[in-house]
Design an enzyme around this catalytic site. Structure first.
Site, mmCIF file in Angstrom:
data_model
loop_
_atom_site.group_PDB
_atom_site.id
_atom_site.type_symbol
_atom_site.label_atom_id
_atom_site.label_comp_id
_atom_site.label_asym_id
_atom_site.label_seq_id
_atom_site.Cartn_x
_atom_site.Cartn_y
_atom_site.Cartn_z
ATOM 1 N N ARG A 1 -2.358 -6.041 -8.350
ATOM 2 C CA ARG A 1 -1.445 -7.180 -8.297
ATOM 3 C C ARG A 1 -1.799 -8.130 -9.427
ATOM 4 N NH1 ARG A 1 -3.008 -7.818 -2.215
ATOM 5 N NH2 ARG A 1 -4.824 -6.961 -3.269
ATOM 6 N N SER B 1 -3.034 -7.918 2.903
ATOM 7 C CA SER B 1 -3.229 -7.759 4.347
ATOM 8 C C SER B 1 -3.678 -9.083 4.958
ATOM 9 C CB SER B 1 -4.254 -6.669 4.631
ATOM 10 O OG SER B 1 -3.770 -5.425 4.202
ATOM 11 N N HIS C 1 0.847 -1.203 0.000
ATOM 12 C CA HIS C 1 0.000 0.000 0.000
ATOM 13 C C HIS C 1 0.884 1.256 0.000
ATOM 14 C CE1 HIS C 1 -3.018 -2.657 2.390
ATOM 15 N NE2 HIS C 1 -3.519 -2.519 1.180
ATOM 16 N N LYS D 1 -15.800 -9.118 6.862
ATOM 17 C CA LYS D 1 -15.275 -10.358 7.435
ATOM 18 C C LYS D 1 -13.760 -10.246 7.652
ATOM 19 C CE LYS D 1 -15.313 -11.783 2.673
ATOM 20 N NZ LYS D 1 -14.542 -10.709 2.273
HETATM 21 P P1 ADP Z 1 -9.723 -3.832 -0.342
HETATM 22 O O1 ADP Z 1 -10.180 -3.727 1.048
HETATM 23 O O2 ADP Z 1 -10.453 -3.001 -1.348
HETATM 24 O O3 ADP Z 1 -9.421 -5.236 -0.801
HETATM 25 P P2 ADP Z 1 -7.047 -3.186 0.462
HETATM 26 O O4 ADP Z 1 -7.150 -2.350 1.648
HETATM 27 O O5 ADP Z 1 -6.493 -4.550 0.619
HETATM 28 O O6 ADP Z 1 -8.352 -3.146 -0.405
HETATM 29 O O7 ADP Z 1 -6.145 -2.450 -0.626
HETATM 30 C C1 ADP Z 1 -6.479 -1.179 -1.126
HETATM 31 C C2 ADP Z 1 -5.910 -1.046 -2.503
HETATM 32 O O8 ADP Z 1 -4.539 -1.379 -2.485
HETATM 33 C C3 ADP Z 1 -6.530 -1.945 -3.569
HETATM 34 O O9 ADP Z 1 -6.500 -1.251 -4.786
HETATM 35 C C4 ADP Z 1 -5.591 -3.121 -3.621
HETATM 36 O O10 ADP Z 1 -5.609 -3.723 -4.877
HETATM 37 C C5 ADP Z 1 -4.259 -2.411 -3.395
HETATM 38 N N1 ADP Z 1 -3.233 -3.279 -2.832
HETATM 39 C C6 ADP Z 1 -3.331 -4.125 -1.809
HETATM 40 N N2 ADP Z 1 -2.164 -4.770 -1.571
HETATM 41 C C7 ADP Z 1 -1.298 -4.309 -2.518
HETATM 42 C C8 ADP Z 1 0.072 -4.606 -2.859
HETATM 43 N N3 ADP Z 1 0.760 -5.540 -2.199
HETATM 44 N N4 ADP Z 1 0.633 -3.929 -3.884
HETATM 45 C C9 ADP Z 1 -0.086 -3.013 -4.569
HETATM 46 N N5 ADP Z 1 -1.372 -2.712 -4.328
HETATM 47 C C10 ADP Z 1 -1.980 -3.344 -3.309
#
Ligand code: ADP
Length: 159
Positions: free
Chosen positions: A90, A128, A17, A41
């Protein structure tokens, strides 16, 4: 001035992120990181904890601010004046879902443009949810999240 919104759950923020936020901050005048509040969840950290972990992680980036929101992401875009939504991509996991979301968002808010930044190679497989599993089982997560997030995870999973 172009304001970009980077929305997500950030449960918790990872180096993947942070890489997207840093790159977006170099492109846009202002970046708002939006922490989606609604409990889903497998959410480990409260919205306030997620917000604080993110704020600490981006405090060195002067044109980035972190806010939480609920409801439609496109409505939050309007609220903060963002014309652009930034998403991280990704290789395997994100494309189809992001494609669907973008089509829906375009219907809801035709003026908001989505921009996709490809994840760097070293963060392609970092999510995450996997990170939480690794942390729970005592894995070494030092290269995947900032130190204050390592500590926060240790505290959550303390026996
Ligand atoms: P969500 O709750 O929408 O799944 P996340 O909080 O996991 O989203 O992630 C927010 C954004 O960051 C999304 O666009 C997701 O694709 C991106 N993202 C998550 N992990 C990575 C990573 N390792 N590298 C690049 N982008 C990421």
């Amino acid at each position: 001035m172009t304001i970009a919104l980077y929305p997500g759950s950030f449960d918790p923020v990872t180096n993947g992120h942070l890489d997207i936020i840093t790159r977006a901050a170099a492109i846009f005048d202002q970046v708002v990181v939006g922490v989606y509040k609604t409990p889903e969840k497998n959410i480990l950290f409260t919205p306030e904890e997620r917000l604080n972990l993110l704020r600490q992680a981006v405090s060195h980036l002067k044109n980035v601010r972190v806010e939480s929101y609920d409801g439609l992401t496109v409505d939050f875009c309007k609220k903060v004046g963002a014309e652009v939504m930034v998403r991280g991509l990704r290789m395997r996991s994100d494309f189809e879902r992001e494609f669907e979301l973008e089509i829906m968002n375009k219907k809801l808010a035709p003026n908001v443009e989505s921009i996709f930044l490809m994840s760097r190679l070293e963060y392609q497989f970092l999510s995450s949810s996997l990170l939480k599993e690794a942390a729970k089982l005592g894995g070494d997560i030092n290269n995947l999240v900032p130190q204050h997030v390592v500590q926060a995870l240790k505290k959550k999973f303390k026996p």
